[in-house]
Structures are given as structure tokens and as C-alpha cells.
Design a protein around this motif. Structure first.
Motif, short mmCIF file in Angstrom:
data_model
loop_
_atom_site.label_atom_id
_atom_site.label_comp_id
_atom_site.label_asym_id
_atom_site.label_seq_id
_atom_site.Cartn_x
_atom_site.Cartn_y
_atom_site.Cartn_z
N PRO A 1 97.60 81.74 63.36
CA PRO A 1 98.84 81.17 62.79
C PRO A 1 98.61 79.77 62.24
O PRO A 1 97.85 78.98 62.78
N GLU A 2 99.31 79.49 61.14
CA GLU A 2 99.25 78.17 60.51
C GLU A 2 100.60 77.47 60.52
O GLU A 2 100.66 76.25 60.58
N GLN A 3 101.69 78.25 60.44
CA GLN A 3 103.02 77.66 60.35
C GLN A 3 103.73 77.73 61.70
O GLN A 3 103.73 78.78 62.35
N ILE A 4 104.30 76.61 62.09
CA ILE A 4 105.01 76.50 63.36
C ILE A 4 106.45 76.07 63.06
O ILE A 4 106.69 75.12 62.30
N LYS A 5 107.40 76.78 63.64
CA LYS A 5 108.80 76.41 63.51
C LYS A 5 109.25 75.74 64.81
O LYS A 5 109.04 76.27 65.90
N SER A 6 109.88 74.58 64.67
CA SER A 6 110.35 73.82 65.83
C SER A 6 111.86 73.63 65.73
O SER A 6 112.37 73.26 64.66
N VAL A 7 112.56 73.90 66.81
CA VAL A 7 114.00 73.74 66.88
C VAL A 7 114.36 72.99 68.16
O VAL A 7 113.58 72.93 69.10
N ILE A 8 115.56 72.43 68.17
CA ILE A 8 116.07 71.72 69.34
C ILE A 8 117.02 72.66 70.09
O ILE A 8 118.05 73.08 69.54
N ARG A 9 116.69 72.96 71.31
CA ARG A 9 117.51 73.82 72.15
C ARG A 9 117.76 73.12 73.48
O ARG A 9 116.81 72.83 74.21
N ASN A 10 119.02 72.87 73.75
CA ASN A 10 119.42 72.22 75.00
C ASN A 10 118.69 70.87 75.18
O ASN A 10 118.26 70.51 76.28
N GLY A 11 118.54 70.16 74.06
CA GLY A 11 117.91 68.85 74.12
C GLY A 11 116.40 68.87 74.19
O GLY A 11 115.78 67.82 74.34
N GLN A 12 115.77 70.04 74.08
CA GLN A 12 114.34 70.16 74.16
C GLN A 12 113.78 70.73 72.85
O GLN A 12 114.44 71.53 72.20
N VAL A 13 112.58 70.31 72.48
CA VAL A 13 111.92 70.83 71.29
C VAL A 13 111.19 72.12 71.66
O VAL A 13 110.35 72.14 72.56
N VAL A 14 111.54 73.20 70.97
CA VAL A 14 110.92 74.51 71.21
C VAL A 14 110.20 74.91 69.93
O VAL A 14 110.79 74.93 68.84
N SER A 15 108.91 75.24 70.02
CA SER A 15 108.10 75.60 68.87
C SER A 15 107.75 77.08 68.92
O SER A 15 107.40 77.61 69.99
N GLU A 16 107.83 77.73 67.75
CA GLU A 16 107.54 79.15 67.65
C GLU A 16 106.66 79.39 66.43
O GLU A 16 106.71 78.66 65.44
N ILE A 17 105.86 80.43 66.51
CA ILE A 17 104.99 80.80 65.40
C ILE A 17 105.81 81.54 64.35
O ILE A 17 106.60 82.42 64.67
N VAL A 18 105.61 81.17 63.08
CA VAL A 18 106.32 81.82 61.98
C VAL A 18 105.53 83.06 61.56
O VAL A 18 104.34 82.97 61.25
N GLU A 19 106.19 84.20 61.57
CA GLU A 19 105.55 85.45 61.18
C GLU A 19 106.16 85.92 59.87
O GLU A 19 107.38 85.88 59.68
N HIS A 20 105.30 86.38 58.96
CA HIS A 20 105.74 86.87 57.66
C HIS A 20 105.60 88.38 57.63
O HIS A 20 104.53 88.94 57.91
N ALA A 21 106.68 89.05 57.31
CA ALA A 21 106.68 90.51 57.23
C ALA A 21 106.44 90.94 55.80
O ALA A 21 106.87 90.31 54.85
N GLY A 22 105.77 92.10 55.63
CA GLY A 22 105.54 92.65 54.30
C GLY A 22 104.25 92.21 53.70
O GLY A 22 103.44 91.52 54.27
#
Length: 533
Positions: free
Chosen positions: A512-533
Motif C-alpha cells: 500500500p502507498e495511500q493512507i487515509k486518516s480520520v478523526i474518531r472520538n478525538g483520535q487519529v485513525v489511519s486506514e489503507i486505501v484500496e482501489h477496486a476495479g
């Protein structure tokens, strides 16, 4: 007769031990909690003298009785952490000696500074975090933490650089006191930063010197103990004495001086006892304190205007230039060498007038195509193979390595290299389009700034570390499917694994190269971006 002498000697030793134990108990009862008892386990409820003495007779009977203020349970637990895991780590660092021991002493001083911060929180109301008082309270801790990193920066060429970097990256864990809420998570994240270099030490010394392995585990244990301590005592962040606490500035002065900041009123009886001795100096010198700012030697602008107001007399002290020294009337002077710069000129950075200009930026490195090409080199220096400066090699370079050999490959372009037999470790630095075929390794392959890298593993390989690699293709065998791959600032990395049977083709698995980060309950949560197709 000899039997009686031995009995008397044994009795005397027991009496001496009993007397020593009583003296230690008496000394422990007078320790100031603001001075950390590093290296000595502090019992719960350790007391300190606040006002005066105990039961007295004679002329001292009217003196105020001595009062004792027990340590808060949170500080008792923090003392146990310091005297336990931290002191164990310092002792193991002293066994390694040198820079490691010096840096561990700075770690110990940083924990002592944080202990002083926690004492202030039990005495004072919480100040504004943007106020100068809050910054002053944190100043000592920041200085001690900075000293740990300074030792690493000043010794980048050390053979124990990974040790120094492990500690300098991990000392950030003491910053949990500024985190709200859930500061324990910050301690855990700091461990991840330290493990990147600490695991390198483990891989390098696991078959050489087990003392270094135990040293790394002792440092990791500090994180675990500190995280458990924070979860138990400060789960939502550091608490202050906002109910009946004193001003933060007054508490800081009190802790630093070891006595009450306010002076006693007149006629209030005998003066209080002298303050306890200053905080002890731990192993190693303390970081140097910044000296006073230098006074400017030059005059102010008022002196400049005073000279301008003199009129024509301001140039009376200038020397008349002779015609023979005028370059516009003597072409021979212009054809000569350039005028040298005087050491006391205003353009000199080290000018005595103190008016140095900004330093001239350094020259940019020449492009690779303009650099002088050095001859190719492949030789065994002790236990290290050095391979460098190969370019557009038509054949494959072959190296017969052994289990104790490390291989350093640098500045090679469009070259294929074959490593025979089981080696210790391989490092690839500043190469381009290099292909590597290896049998097995004891440690790891470390690739830095080497685009278009390709590697095939025929045997076993514990770890692959890629740093700033743009484009990499890795083929693993069935024996190396358990290989761990670490990437940092990398793109286009593909790992090929064998199919279920020998007839099946390799299966390509992009990292993986792309990481998506969001704020959940005041914490930074990072997830791997997956591309379909």
C-alpha cells in the motif's frame, strides 16, 4: 577457644547490621519528596519534615512540633518506576559504557525533572498552558529531554548510533504529561518510534552479544511500566490541585528551593529549619546552561547621525588615494589578482565589529553526470564486502560470502549482483537499477535511496527495510514467506510470492502507498486505501 571467638564475631556482626538498619530508617524519614531518591526504593508513605522537630525537652519544649507530609500515592508509584525499571536500564547502560552510559544518565535526569513537575501539580492550581509560568515549569524537563537527543546528534559516526537513536526517539514518551485525554496511548506510540531502531540493535547483536539484546528489552520495559502507571494514576491526563492549591509560580519556587515561598511573619516564633540540600547530580554532567547574551560593541544609530551632522569634517580622516593605486587609470592592476578580503572587513562573518552578515549558502552538489567517476571496487575488508561504482556491467558480479560477512553496495547503476552462501546483512545505498540475488541472510537487507530495485530470495530472509525507494520488485521463495518488510517514503513496491504449486506462476502483491486518516472520538485513525476495479 576458636569456637568462642567465632561466636562473638557473629554476634558483633548481627548487632552492627541492626544498628545500620535503624540509622537508615531514621535517615529515610527526613528525605524531602521534592528530591528524588534515585536508586533507593521509597516505601509508601515516605514523609518529609515541613516545620520543625519532634518531642523535645528543656528550652526547646516551646518550639513548634515537627509535622510530616506523606507522599501522594501517585508519586510513590512513580518513584517505584524510577527506582525499578529506569535504574535497571541505567545500570545495564553502564555495562555497555561510553556514549550509551552518558545518554542513560541524561534519561535519568529527565525522569527526575518529570517527577518535579508531578510534585508541582499536587501543590498548585493548573495555570494556563499558554502562560509563561507553565512554560517555566516545563523548561527543565524540555532541557533534559533535549540533552538526550543532543548526544545522538553529536555522535552520528558512532558504532552505537542505533543505540543512541533508539533512546533519543523513545525519550518523547515523557511528553505524556501534556496530552489530554488518554495520555497512555501517547506512550505506546512513542514505543513504536523507538522500536524502529531498537529492532535493528536486536537483529545486529542477537548472535553476537546478548548484553545488547537485554539492554533493548530493558528500555522497552520502561514504556510498558510507564503506560500502566499512566493508565492507573492519570487515565484522562495530569490532574492539578485546583481545589485548595497555591499559585503555580509559588509552587515552582517552593519545590526548587525546598521551602515555602512566603516569608514568616514577625514574632511567629523561631525560624524554620534550613532547606534540604539541593537536588543530587546524577551520572554524567548536566547539559550546559546558555550564557548571558553578548553586548553589542557597535554604537547605536544616534552616533551615526551625530557624525553625519558634522558636515565636510566627517571625511577629514580619510586618506587620499594615489594615482598609482587607481585601478581605472592603471589597467595592469585590473589584470592582476582579485583584491583580498580583510579579516576585519564588514563583509567578513567573523568580523570583530560583531556585524557579521548571514553565511553564504553552500554550493549545490554537482549532477551525477558531471561528477568525476571513480574506479569500480569489489573487495573484502575484514568481515565487510565493499562493492561500489559499478555501472552498466555486462555480466553478473558474484560474491562468495560467509555467515560473518556484511555486504555494503553503494553508487552502482544497472548492475546485477549474486550473493552465494549465507551472509550476515546487506546494505544498498544510492544505487539505481540494481538487481540482487541472494541465498539466505542472518539479519536484514537495508535499501536506501535506490530506485528501480529488484531482488530475489532463494532461501530465508528475516527482514527487508526500504527507505525512499521508488519502484521495487521483490521475489520471495517458499522458505522466505515469513519475511517482514518495512517501508518508509516508498512507492511502486511489488512483492511476488510463489503459487500454491510449483507449476503455478508467481502472484504479485503490491504494497500500500495511500493512507487515509480520520478523526474518531478525538483520535487519529489511519486506514489503507484500496482501489477496486
Amino acid at each position: 577457644m576458636a569456637s568462642n571467638n567465632m561466636h562473638n564475631l557473629t554476634t558483633l556482626i548481627k548487632r552492627l547490621e541492626a544498628a545500620t538498619s535503624r540509622l537508615e530508617d531514621m535517615a529515610q524519614a527526613t528525605i524531602d519528596p521534592s528530591a528524588p531518591t534515585i536508586g533507593v526504593m521509597s516505601a509508601p508513605g515516605t514523609a518529609r519534615a515541613v516545620i520543625g522537630g519532634g518531642d523535645q525537652t528543656g528550652d526547646d519544649a516551646n518550639a513548634p512540633k515537627q509535622a510530616y507530609e506523606p507522599l501522594p500515592p501517585a508519586l510513590d508509584d512513580f518513584d517505584s518506576l524510577i527506582n525499578g525499571d529506569v535504574v535497571k536500564f541505567v545500570n545495564m547502560s553502564e555495562e555497555l559504557g561510553g556514549l550509551v552510559a552518558e545518554q542513560s544518565a541524561a534519561v535519568l535526569r529527565a525522569f527526575a525533572a518529570e517527577r518535579k513537575f508531578l510534585i508541582i501539580t499536587t501543590k498548585a492550581k493548573k495555570p494556563d498552558i499558554q502562560s509563561p509560568v507553565y512554560m517555566e515549569i516545563l523548561k527543565e524537563l524540555q532541557t533534559m529531554m533535549g540533552a538526550v537527543g543532543d548526544i545522538r546528534e553529536a555522535n552520528r559516526g558512532s558504532t552505537l548510533f542505533n543505540h543512541l537513536t533508539t533512546v533519543s526517539e523513545g525519550i518523547a514518551m515523557l511528553g505524556w504529561i501534556t496530552i489530554e485525554p488518554k495520555p497512555a496511548d501517547f506512550v505506546t506510540e512513542s514505543l513504536s518510534s523507538a522500536q524502529f531502531y531498537g529492532n535493528r540493535v536486536l537483529k545486529e547483536y542477537k548472535d553476537k552479544d546478548h548484553t545488547h539484546v537485554e539492554w533493548v528489552h530493558a528500555f522497552y520495559q520502561i514504556f510498558k511500566s510507564l503506560s500502566n502507571y499512566v493508565k492507573q494514576r492519570y487515565p484522562q491526563g495530569v490532574t492539578w490541585n485546583n481545589r485548595d492549591g497555591i499559585d503555580a509560580k509559588e509552587a515552582l519556587i517552593e519545590v526548587q528551593s525546598g521551602q515555602k515561598a512566603a516569608s514568616a511573619p514577625l514574632g511567629a516564633g523561631p525560624p524554620p529549619p534550613p532547606p534540604p540540600p539541593p537536588l543530587p547530580r546524577f551520572d554524567g554532567p548536566s547539559p550546559p546552561t546558555p550564557g548571558p547574551p553578548r553586548a553589542s560593541k557597535g554604537g547605536d544609530m544616534g552616533a551615526v547621525f551625530d557624525q553625519l551632522s558634522q558636515g565636510e569634517s566627517v571625511t577629514a580622516g580619510l586618506r587620499k588615494v594615489d594615482r598609482a593605486e587607481m585601478t581605472h587609470k592603471n589597467p595592469s592592476l585590473r589584470a592582476g589578482a582579485t583584491v583580498p578580503t580583510r579579516s576585519d572587513s564588514q563583509t567578513s562573518i567573523s568580523s570583530a565589529s560583531g556585524r557579521g552578515k548571514s553565511p553564504v549558502p553552500g554550493k549545490k552538489p554537482k549532477p551525477e553526470s558531471m561528477r568525476t567517476k571513480k574506479p569500480p571496487r569489489k573487495e573484502l575488508d575484514g568481515n565487510k564486502w565493499i562493492v561500489e561504482n559499478f555501472e552498466n556491467e555486462s555480466g553478473m558480479l558474484e560474491i562468495d560470502a560467509s555467515i560473518s560477512h556484511s555486504i555494503l553496495i553503494s553508487r552502482c547503476t544497472k548492475t546485477a549482483i549474486r550473493i552465494h552462501n549465507k551472509a550476515n546483512a546487506i546494505s544498498l545505498d544510492n544505487c539505481n537499477s540494481v538487481s540482487l540475488v541472494i541465498d539466505s541472510l542472518v539479519s536484514a537487507v537495508d535499501v536506501i535511496k535506490s530506485p528501480k530495485f529488484a531482488m530475489q530470495v532463494l532461501g530465508t530472509l528475516p527482514t527487508i527495510m526500504l527507505d525512499q525507494v521508488d519502484g521495487a520488485t521483490i521475489y520471495l521463495g517458499k522458505e522466505s514467506l515469513g519475511t517482514e518488510i518495512f517501508t518508509s517514503k516508498c512507492a511502486g513496491v511489488n512483492v511476488n510470492v510463489p503459487g500454491a504449486t510449483e507449476d503455478d506462476d508467481y502472484e504479485e502483491c503490491p504494497l500500500p502507498e495511500q493512507i487515509k486518516s480520520v478523526i474518531r472520538n478525538g483520535q487519529v485513525v489511519s486506514e489503507i486505501v484500496e482501489h477496486a476495479g
